[in-house]
Design a protein around this motif. Structure first.
Motif, PDB file in Angstrom:
ATOM      1  N   THR A  56      41.244  28.310   4.917  1.00 19.15           N
ATOM      2  CA  THR A  56      42.522  28.073   4.263  1.00 19.15           C
ATOM      3  C   THR A  56      42.612  29.098   3.142  1.00 19.15           C
ATOM      4  N   VAL A  57      43.663  29.908   3.166  1.00 24.43           N
ATOM      5  CA  VAL A  57      43.827  30.995   2.207  1.00 24.43           C
ATOM      6  C   VAL A  57      45.165  30.842   1.483  1.00 24.43           C
ATOM      7  N   VAL A  58      45.335  31.595   0.416  1.00 24.15           N
ATOM      8  CA  VAL A  58      46.605  31.618  -0.310  1.00 24.15           C
ATOM      9  C   VAL A  58      47.348  32.883   0.108  1.00 24.15           C
ATOM     10  N   SER A  59      48.591  32.695   0.572  1.00 18.06           N
ATOM     11  CA  SER A  59      49.440  33.823   0.947  1.00 18.06           C
ATOM     12  C   SER A  59      50.605  33.922  -0.019  1.00 18.06           C
ATOM     13  N   VAL A  60      50.924  35.148  -0.387  1.00 15.36           N
ATOM     14  CA  VAL A  60      52.050  35.434  -1.269  1.00 15.36           C
ATOM     15  C   VAL A  60      53.102  36.145  -0.425  1.00 15.36           C
ATOM     16  N   TYR A  61      54.315  35.603  -0.422  1.00 12.64           N
ATOM     17  CA  TYR A  61      55.411  36.203   0.337  1.00 12.64           C
ATOM     18  C   TYR A  61      56.304  36.981  -0.610  1.00 12.64           C
ATOM     19  N   LEU A  62      56.599  38.222  -0.222  1.00  9.31           N
ATOM     20  CA  LEU A  62      57.389  39.123  -1.062  1.00  9.31           C
ATOM     21  C   LEU A  62      58.831  39.181  -0.577  1.00  9.31           C
ATOM     22  N   ASP A  63      59.728  39.687  -1.436  1.00  7.40           N
ATOM     23  CA  ASP A  63      61.139  39.778  -1.090  1.00  7.40           C
ATOM     24  C   ASP A  63      61.406  40.728   0.077  1.00  7.40           C
ATOM     25  N   SER A  64      60.469  41.608   0.387  1.00  4.30           N
ATOM     26  CA  SER A  64      60.632  42.529   1.517  1.00  4.30           C
ATOM     27  C   SER A  64      60.339  41.854   2.854  1.00  4.30           C
ATOM     28  N   GLY A  65      59.843  40.614   2.823  1.00  4.80           N
ATOM     29  CA  GLY A  65      59.471  39.909   4.043  1.00  4.80           C
ATOM     30  C   GLY A  65      57.990  40.004   4.357  1.00  4.80           C
ATOM     31  N   ALA A  66      57.289  40.875   3.647  1.00  6.61           N
ATOM     32  CA  ALA A  66      55.856  41.041   3.865  1.00  6.61           C
ATOM     33  C   ALA A  66      55.100  39.897   3.193  1.00  6.61           C
ATOM     34  N   SER A  67      53.922  39.623   3.717  1.00 10.36           N
ATOM     35  CA  SER A  67      53.063  38.631   3.072  1.00 10.36           C
ATOM     36  C   SER A  67      51.728  39.286   2.746  1.00 10.36           C
ATOM     37  N   VAL A  68      51.143  38.835   1.647  1.00 14.55           N
ATOM     38  CA  VAL A  68      49.856  39.352   1.182  1.00 14.55           C
ATOM     39  C   VAL A  68      48.891  38.185   1.103  1.00 14.55           C
ATOM     40  N   GLN A  69      47.770  38.309   1.774  1.00 11.81           N
ATOM     41  CA  GLN A  69      46.743  37.277   1.707  1.00 11.81           C
ATOM     42  C   GLN A  69      45.838  37.592   0.528  1.00 11.81           C
ATOM     43  N   LEU A  70      45.707  36.651  -0.401  1.00 14.06           N
ATOM     44  CA  LEU A  70      44.890  36.869  -1.581  1.00 14.06           C
ATOM     45  C   LEU A  70      43.409  36.784  -1.228  1.00 14.06           C
ATOM     46  N   HIS A  71      42.585  37.576  -1.911  1.00 12.23           N
ATOM     47  CA  HIS A  71      41.140  37.594  -1.674  1.00 12.23           C
ATOM     48  C   HIS A  71      40.460  36.340  -2.202  1.00 12.23           C
ATOM     49  N   ALA A  72      41.067  35.673  -3.133  1.00  8.45           N
ATOM     50  CA  ALA A  72      40.543  34.422  -3.689  1.00  8.45           C
ATOM     51  C   ALA A  72      41.730  33.679  -4.266  1.00  8.45           C
ATOM     52  N   PRO A  73      41.742  32.412  -4.316  1.00 10.18           N
ATOM     53  CA  PRO A  73      40.770  31.489  -3.759  1.00 10.18           C
ATOM     54  C   PRO A  73      40.981  31.301  -2.262  1.00 10.18           C
ATOM     55  N   TYR A  74      39.932  30.860  -1.592  1.00 10.93           N
ATOM     56  CA  TYR A  74      40.000  30.461  -0.196  1.00 10.93           C
ATOM     57  C   TYR A  74      38.940  29.405   0.040  1.00 10.93           C
ATOM     58  N   SER A  75      39.055  28.724   1.156  1.00 10.59           N
ATOM     59  CA  SER A  75      38.073  27.699   1.469  1.00 10.59           C
ATOM     60  C   SER A  75      37.899  27.628   2.978  1.00 10.59           C
ATOM     61  N   GLY A  76      36.697  27.292   3.387  1.00 13.35           N
ATOM     62  CA  GLY A  76      36.386  27.173   4.801  1.00 13.35           C
ATOM     63  C   GLY A  76      35.157  26.308   4.978  1.00 13.35           C
ATOM     64  N   GLY A  77      34.426  26.555   6.033  1.00 13.80           N
ATOM     65  CA  GLY A  77      33.228  25.772   6.310  1.00 13.80           C
ATOM     66  C   GLY A  77      31.977  26.448   5.786  1.00 13.80           C
ATOM     67  N   LEU A  78      30.911  25.700   5.664  1.00 11.39           N
ATOM     68  CA  LEU A  78      29.585  26.147   5.270  1.00 11.39           C
ATOM     69  C   LEU A  78      29.624  26.933   3.951  1.00 11.39           C
ATOM     70  N   PHE A  79      29.296  28.229   3.963  1.00  6.45           N
ATOM     71  CA  PHE A  79      29.261  29.021   2.735  1.00  6.45           C
ATOM     72  C   PHE A  79      30.656  29.323   2.183  1.00  6.45           C
ATOM     73  N   ALA A  80      31.691  29.198   2.991  1.00  6.62           N
ATOM     74  CA  ALA A  80      33.043  29.528   2.537  1.00  6.62           C
ATOM     75  C   ALA A  80      33.741  28.366   1.843  1.00  6.62           C
ATOM     76  N   ALA A  81      33.096  27.222   1.731  1.00  3.15           N
ATOM     77  CA  ALA A  81      33.726  26.062   1.108  1.00  3.15           C
ATOM     78  C   ALA A  81      33.892  26.270  -0.398  1.00  3.15           C
ATOM     79  N   ASP A  82      35.036  25.872  -0.919  1.00  3.41           N
ATOM     80  CA  ASP A  82      35.306  25.909  -2.353  1.00  3.41           C
ATOM     81  C   ASP A  82      35.799  24.521  -2.755  1.00  3.41           C
ATOM     82  N   PRO A  83      34.964  23.737  -3.436  1.00  2.00           N
ATOM     83  CA  PRO A  83      35.358  22.370  -3.773  1.00  2.00           C
ATOM     84  C   PRO A  83      36.547  22.289  -4.726  1.00  2.00           C
ATOM     85  N   GLN A  84      36.869  23.357  -5.427  1.00  4.46           N
ATOM     86  CA  GLN A  84      37.992  23.344  -6.363  1.00  4.46           C
ATOM     87  C   GLN A  84      39.202  24.113  -5.822  1.00  4.46           C
TER      88      GLN A  84
END
Length: 159
Positions: free
Chosen positions: A109-137
């Motif tokens: 699960t990642v954070v995406s930022v949508y711009l007025d041009s229609g493009a989206s940018v996936q942020l490098h942090a925060p994100y969360s996933g399984g095992l080592f990628a989990a972020d409790p906050q």
């Protein structure tokens, strides 16, 4: 609030370690493959060499992942959202950001930022996933990002 310090989001140390171990495993596979090819062509290396071919890339990868995790992140300030990683940097000014939301991408699960041009940018942090990628906050960080975006979008930070 011109002089407010920016909010910073970085991968957790577990996420950095997970990235590094992933790269370390790839390095270990490559080094063991090279060792096997060398053993087939010439006489085999001593027994301790095989352990070194596995352990050394794992250790180097783990340290590199932890160091790269300190360089990777997102800084949210008065001017917008600044992303940085080992290889690139970018800035999305608040005037161009039209939406910010958490989305499922693959196994994360990642954070995406949508711009007025229609493009989206996936942020490098925060994100969360399984095992080592989990972020409790993760949810708290997404709420903080959303609050900062809405505050800048609809009238500035409350004072």
């Amino acid at each position: 609030m011109e002089g407010a310090s920016p909010a910073t989001f970085r991968p957790t140390w577990q996420q950095g370690l997970g990235h590094g171990l992933y790269l370390g495993v790839l390095g270990a596979v490559a080094s063991v493959t090279t060792g096997v090819m060398t053993a087939l062509l010439w006489s085999g290396p001593p027994g301790w060499t095989w352990a070194a071919l596995i352990v050394a890339p794992l250790l180097v990868g783990a340290v590199a992942g932890l160091l790269a995790g300190r360089r990777t992140g997102v800084e949210v300030g008065d001017r917008g959202i600044r992303t940085s990683s080992v290889f690139e940097e970018g800035l999305a000014p608040w005037s161009r950001v039209v939406d910010l939301r958490a989305e499922r991408r693959g196994r994360r699960t990642v954070v995406s930022v949508y711009l007025d041009s229609g493009a989206s940018v996936q942020l490098h942090a925060p994100y969360s996933g399984g095992l080592f990628a989990a972020d409790p906050q993760f949810e708290l960080k997404v709420c903080a990002l959303s609050h900062l975006w809405r505050s800048h979008r609809f009238g500035g930070l409350p004072g």
